[in-house]
Design a protein around this motif. Structure first.
Motif, PDB file in Angstrom:
ATOM      1  N   SER B  53      48.787  10.184  34.266  1.00  0.00           N
ATOM      2  CA  SER B  53      49.001   9.179  33.136  1.00  0.00           C
ATOM      3  C   SER B  53      49.462  10.275  31.878  1.00  0.00           C
ATOM      4  O   SER B  53      49.089  11.577  31.543  1.00  0.00           O
ATOM      5  CB  SER B  53      47.429   9.107  32.589  1.00  0.00           C
ATOM      6  OG  SER B  53      47.143   8.165  33.487  1.00  0.00           O
ATOM      7  N   LEU B  54      50.587   9.852  31.231  1.00  0.00           N
ATOM      8  CA  LEU B  54      51.573  10.375  30.314  1.00  0.00           C
ATOM      9  C   LEU B  54      50.820  10.264  29.053  1.00  0.00           C
ATOM     10  O   LEU B  54      50.365   9.113  28.410  1.00  0.00           O
ATOM     11  CB  LEU B  54      52.733   9.899  30.152  1.00  0.00           C
ATOM     12  CG  LEU B  54      53.897  10.393  29.458  1.00  0.00           C
ATOM     13  CD1 LEU B  54      54.292  11.741  30.175  1.00  0.00           C
ATOM     14  CD2 LEU B  54      54.887   9.539  29.091  1.00  0.00           C
ATOM     15  N   SER B  56      50.153  10.269  25.228  1.00  0.00           N
ATOM     16  CA  SER B  56      50.897   9.863  24.146  1.00  0.00           C
ATOM     17  C   SER B  56      51.696  10.449  23.368  1.00  0.00           C
ATOM     18  O   SER B  56      51.661  11.661  22.897  1.00  0.00           O
ATOM     19  CB  SER B  56      49.791   8.842  22.942  1.00  0.00           C
ATOM     20  OG  SER B  56      50.696   8.395  21.923  1.00  0.00           O
ATOM     21  N   PRO B  59      57.420  12.963  26.147  1.00  0.00           N
ATOM     22  CA  PRO B  59      58.561  12.203  26.763  1.00  0.00           C
ATOM     23  C   PRO B  59      58.700  11.837  28.010  1.00  0.00           C
ATOM     24  O   PRO B  59      57.755  12.322  28.734  1.00  0.00           O
ATOM     25  CB  PRO B  59      59.593  13.333  26.330  1.00  0.00           C
ATOM     26  CG  PRO B  59      59.207  14.308  25.656  1.00  0.00           C
ATOM     27  CD  PRO B  59      57.808  14.308  25.512  1.00  0.00           C
ATOM     28  N   SER B  60      59.195  10.625  28.274  1.00  0.00           N
ATOM     29  CA  SER B  60      59.265  10.085  29.653  1.00  0.00           C
ATOM     30  C   SER B  60      59.764  10.777  30.957  1.00  0.00           C
ATOM     31  O   SER B  60      59.656  10.407  31.791  1.00  0.00           O
ATOM     32  CB  SER B  60      59.577   8.601  29.598  1.00  0.00           C
ATOM     33  OG  SER B  60      60.726   8.629  29.316  1.00  0.00           O
ATOM     34  N   ARG B  61      60.487  11.977  30.479  1.00  0.00           N
ATOM     35  CA  ARG B  61      61.141  12.707  31.536  1.00  0.00           C
ATOM     36  C   ARG B  61      60.129  13.513  32.132  1.00  0.00           C
ATOM     37  O   ARG B  61      60.372  14.124  33.402  1.00  0.00           O
ATOM     38  CB  ARG B  61      62.181  13.637  30.904  1.00  0.00           C
ATOM     39  CG  ARG B  61      61.747  14.379  29.737  1.00  0.00           C
ATOM     40  CD  ARG B  61      62.897  15.535  29.392  1.00  0.00           C
ATOM     41  NE  ARG B  61      62.377  16.330  28.295  1.00  0.00           N
ATOM     42  CZ  ARG B  61      62.269  16.187  26.959  1.00  0.00           C
ATOM     43  NH1 ARG B  61      62.772  15.053  26.251  1.00  0.00           N
ATOM     44  NH2 ARG B  61      61.849  17.088  26.316  1.00  0.00           N
ATOM     45  N   SER B  63      56.555  13.611  34.226  1.00  0.00           N
ATOM     46  CA  SER B  63      55.845  12.846  35.330  1.00  0.00           C
ATOM     47  C   SER B  63      54.878  13.503  36.252  1.00  0.00           C
ATOM     48  O   SER B  63      55.242  15.005  36.545  1.00  0.00           O
ATOM     49  CB  SER B  63      56.768  11.744  36.049  1.00  0.00           C
ATOM     50  OG  SER B  63      57.510  12.643  36.679  1.00  0.00           O
TER      51      SER B  63
END
Lengths: 119, 106
Positions: B53-54, B56, B59-61, B63
């Motif tokens: 779970s990222l 908040s 950045p989405s890079r 994982s």
């Protein structure tokens, strides 16, 4: 916004004690725990223990038991770390961090407090 | 206590590279695994919780994946601000951190 602001750097002699404070703001203090983590110079992260801000229950890692006390003051939303009988290997940056629920991740951290133990 | 190991200890990479860091637990920890980034002189920053779970604002890079004993943190395309030390941390039992992986500039 959530903030944890810690007290300033300390220099102590071996055998003395130190108290580090961590003032929380921006959230309901009693809804989360506080973990304390330390980092010796150039080393990794060491978890020291945890305290519930809700009821004051605390857990300390075995190698610090007898020397450490964690406490909270809900009236000021402040957590305290008290470490006694200081040794040179207690020299470290001490961090408080908000400890989240069952998943136990640390989502907000204080800025750190350097404690130096030296004769 | 549950012991955590990380590999590699350090790596050199270039901006734009894909980077993978591995974390292994000494026993099964289900998905109770979190990842932090720390830059010199700064407090650690939470990147990933519950294995994948990222957090908040991250950045989405970044994982995370894995469960049981083996976990990975992947940075899909390294940015200049990603040069740092990365720590895994298990929360299945009393918290323990891995030794860290330092990502520096090739």
């Amino acid at each position: 916004q959530v903030q944890l602001v810690q007290s300033g750097a300390e220099v102590k002699k071996p055998g003395a004690s130190v108290k580090v404070s961590c003032k929380a703001s921006g959230y309901k203090f009693t809804s989360y725990g506080i973990s304390w983590v330390r980092q010796a110079p150039g080393q990794g992260l060491e978890w020291m223990g945890w305290i519930s801000a809700y009821n004051g229950d605390a857990y300390y890692v075995q190698n610090l038991q007898g020397r450490v006390t964690m406490s909270t003051d809900t009236s000021t939303s402040t957590a305290h770390l008290h470490l006694r009988s200081l040794r040179s290997d207690d020299t470290a940056v001490y961090y408080c961090a908000r400890d989240v629920g069952e998943l136990r991740y640390l989502d907000y951290w204080g800025q750190g407090t350097l404690v130096t133990v030296s004769s | 206590d549950i012991q955590m190991t990380q590999s590699p200890t350090s790596l050199s990479a270039s901006v734009g590279d894909r980077v993978t860091i591995t974390c292994r637990a000494s026993q099964s920890i289900s998905s109770y695994l979190n990842w932090y980034q720390q830059k010199p002189g700064n407090a650690p920053k939470l990147l990933i919780y519950a294995a994948s779970s990222l957090q908040s604002g991250v950045p989405s890079r970044f994982s995370g994946s894995g469960s049981g004993t083996d976990f990975t943190l992947t940075i899909s395309s390294l940015h200049p601000e990603d040069f740092a030390t990365y720590y895994c941390q298990q929360s299945y039992s009393t918290l323990t951190f891995g030794p860290g992986t330092t990502v520096d500039i090739k």
